[in-house]
Design an enzyme around this catalytic site. Structure first.
Site, PDB file in Angstrom:
ATOM      1  N   TYR A 144       0.864  -1.181   0.000  1.00 35.66           N
ATOM      2  CA  TYR A 144       0.000   0.000   0.000  1.00 35.66           C
ATOM      3  C   TYR A 144       0.898   1.227   0.000  1.00 35.66           C
ATOM      4  O   TYR A 144       1.803   1.339   0.841  1.00 35.66           O
ATOM      5  CB  TYR A 144      -0.886  -0.023   1.253  1.00 35.66           C
ATOM      6  CG  TYR A 144      -1.798   1.176   1.393  1.00 35.66           C
ATOM      7  CD1 TYR A 144      -2.951   1.299   0.606  1.00 35.66           C
ATOM      8  CD2 TYR A 144      -1.517   2.180   2.321  1.00 35.66           C
ATOM      9  CE1 TYR A 144      -3.783   2.398   0.744  1.00 35.66           C
ATOM     10  CE2 TYR A 144      -2.356   3.277   2.460  1.00 35.66           C
ATOM     11  CZ  TYR A 144      -3.482   3.374   1.675  1.00 35.66           C
ATOM     12  OH  TYR A 144      -4.318   4.459   1.804  1.00 35.66           O
ATOM     13  N   ASP A 239       9.276   2.739  -0.466  1.00 36.25           N
ATOM     14  CA  ASP A 239       8.259   3.392   0.356  1.00 36.25           C
ATOM     15  C   ASP A 239       8.558   3.003   1.804  1.00 36.25           C
ATOM     16  O   ASP A 239       8.222   1.913   2.252  1.00 36.25           O
ATOM     17  CB  ASP A 239       6.864   2.915  -0.074  1.00 36.25           C
ATOM     18  CG  ASP A 239       5.776   3.564   0.749  1.00 36.25           C
ATOM     19  OD1 ASP A 239       6.098   4.157   1.804  1.00 36.25           O
ATOM     20  OD2 ASP A 239       4.595   3.471   0.357  1.00 36.25           O
ATOM     21  N   LYS A 267       4.767   9.113   8.821  1.00 38.72           N
ATOM     22  CA  LYS A 267       4.570   8.607  10.186  1.00 38.72           C
ATOM     23  C   LYS A 267       5.636   9.126  11.162  1.00 38.72           C
ATOM     24  O   LYS A 267       5.519  10.234  11.648  1.00 38.72           O
ATOM     25  CB  LYS A 267       4.481   7.081  10.179  1.00 38.72           C
ATOM     26  CG  LYS A 267       3.303   6.600   9.283  1.00 38.72           C
ATOM     27  CD  LYS A 267       2.969   5.161   9.480  1.00 38.72           C
ATOM     28  CE  LYS A 267       2.012   4.626   8.441  1.00 38.72           C
ATOM     29  NZ  LYS A 267       0.600   4.825   8.738  1.00 38.72           N
TER      30      LYS A 267
HETATM   31  N1  HOZ Z   1      -3.588   2.934   5.966  1.00 47.90           N
HETATM   32  C1  HOZ Z   1      -3.218   3.135   7.316  1.00 47.90           C
HETATM   33  C2  HOZ Z   1      -2.497   1.982   7.891  1.00 47.90           C
HETATM   34  N2  HOZ Z   1      -1.742   1.219   7.014  1.00 47.90           N
HETATM   35  C3  HOZ Z   1      -4.420   3.437   8.169  1.00 47.90           C
HETATM   36  C4  HOZ Z   1      -4.318   4.768   8.719  1.00 47.90           C
HETATM   37  C5  HOZ Z   1      -5.442   5.184   9.640  1.00 47.90           C
HETATM   38  O1  HOZ Z   1      -6.552   4.689   9.551  1.00 47.90           O
HETATM   39  O2  HOZ Z   1      -5.181   6.057  10.441  1.00 47.90           O
END
Ligand code: HOZ
Length: 427
Positions: A144, A239, A267
């Protein structure tokens, strides 16, 4: 234990926010039930609006490596806040953060700050396309890279959780420019590059995947991606939104000894505030506007509060790296051994992937080396496990397609307690 308030808040939210949440995976879609509405967090604990506390193994999906509400980060934000919240103009602190990133991340010579990991990956791909004059991109199934159109093809995380790994709304003409290959399948990459390498702008990969649970690269996989990109004049994009400063002070590229052409960060780099980063060699990065012609911009890019939080966190990670990363590894080992023994006692088949303080637990014999392996795990069992843990005050991600995270704030007692909770579950 009452869940009335969480339910009431969720119902209210669902009336005016799609699914009641601002990011799909939070909605408990794949596990069922009511998301906990969080009122505060401290150390390794989060507290919901019922006053219930949970040992947190989500860590805001990664940034909280030193724990929630870490005092040096709160102090840095408070100090900065007094001077205003956004200027839309350069600040000295941006250069300070860029210097820290360059010092810590081996392949970074220049840095651009943006506001999210999604923005970073979108911009990195545009840069790769601008430089190479090519359109195709290769990604891996279950990885992702945020919700940019080019990446919502066989995507992991919330897209996989909610059963839409390839999203409606992405024009076929865009999706067609993204080739998808199983993670760790270097032969498939070799074949595709042999046929179409001269059209491939970039290969983008999570060097340690965290959006189909945690999946590690098999030996040689990333090395061969590096080699194929060099051979065909394509850019290799790591990434590292999840792995940056998490698996090592210099990210997965430091841990594994491979230099990508471009790296995306998020993050941890923002200390829990909105922040994304694109970094790479001077030669590559100078193609960004205004030195180059690849356009990329943002009013909130380099936001002073995010930058202050990022400087505070990265400075501590750099200065205490010799203590922090071995300690996180020890915590990861303790967690893995404890949870494995507890699950063995239940007689439950399970497989564990872990890189230091980032982990993936799959209810399958394993091994889990790609999305197909991950999606073969027992989802019903995951649901029971998730809700049993939550009811006993332990929060893990509400989806089997997410990694778990430990922080320096998790004590040996917290970890032991989570193991005892598993021992006492009725699965
Ligand atoms: N796509 C995020 C984790 N891989 C989720 C982020 C969120 O919901 O804060």
């Amino acid at each position: 234990m009452s869940n009335d308030n969480n339910q009431k808040l969720f119902q209210e939210a669902c009336q005016i926010i799609p699914g009641g949440v601002n990011s799909p995976v939070r909605a408990f879609g794949s596990v069922g039930g009511t998301p906990r509405f969080i009122s505060r967090a401290e150390g390794c604990r989060i507290f919901d609006t019922e006053g219930q506390e949970y040992i947190d193994f989500v860590g805001s999906w990664g940034p909280m490596i030193l724990g929630h509400a870490h005092p040096p980060i709160l102090d840095a934000i408070a100090r900065t806040l007094k001077n205003g919240t956004s200027f839309g103009a350069p600040t000295a602190a941006e250069t300070e953060l860029a210097s820290l990133i360059i010092e810590m991340v081996p392949s970074a010579q220049m840095v651009r700050l943006v506001s999210s990991g999604t923005e970073a990956t979108m911009s990195a791909l545009r840069l790769a396309r601008g430089i190479t004059g090519r359109d195709l991109c290769i990604k891996f199934e279950g990885c992702y890279h945020g919700h940019g159109d080019s990446f919502l093809v066989a995507a992991g995380s919330g897209a996989a959780t909610h059963g839409h790994p390839s999203s409606p709304g992405v024009p076929a003409s865009t999706a067609d420019l993204t080739a998808v290959i199983p993670y760790n399948d270097v032969e498939a990459v070799r074949t595709l590059m042999a046929a179409n390498g001269d059209q491939v702008a970039a290969i983008i990969v999570e060097p340690i995947a965290g959006n189909m649970g945690c999946v590690l690269p098999v030996p040689g996989f990333l090395e061969q991606l590096r080699e194929l990109c060099t051979q065909h004049g394509s850019l290799l994009i790591f990434d590292e939104v999840m792995t940056g400063f998490r698996v090592h002070a210099g990210g997965a590229q430091s841990l594994l000894g491979i230099d990508p052409d471009l790296t995306t960060l998020g993050k941890i780099v923002g200390g829990g505030m909105p922040m994304g980063v694109i970094c790479g060699s001077r030669e590559v990065m100078e193609n960004f506007s205004p030195t180059g012609s690849v356009y990329q911009a943002g009013t909130l890019s380099g936001n002073p509060l995010s930058v202050a939080a990022g400087i505070a966190l990265l400075t501590e990670l750099r200065d205490r790296a010799d203590e922090i990363y071995p300690a996180l590894e020890a915590k990861g080992q303790q967690l893995q051994e404890g949870w494995q023994q507890a699950l063995d006692r239940h007689g439950i088949a399970h497989c564990w992937n872990r890189a230091g303080s980032m982990f993936g637990l799959f209810f399958t014999e394993g091994p889990v080396n790609n999305f197909s392996d991950a999606s073969g795990a027992d989802e019903q069992l995951f649901r029971r496990f998730f809700h049993g843990m939550l009811a006993a005050g332990v929060a893990i991600a509400p989806s089997p397609y997410e990694a778990g995270f430990l922080s320096m704030a998790h004590s040996a007692q917290d970890i032991d307690h989570s193991t005892t909770v598993i021992e006492n579950l009725s699965l």
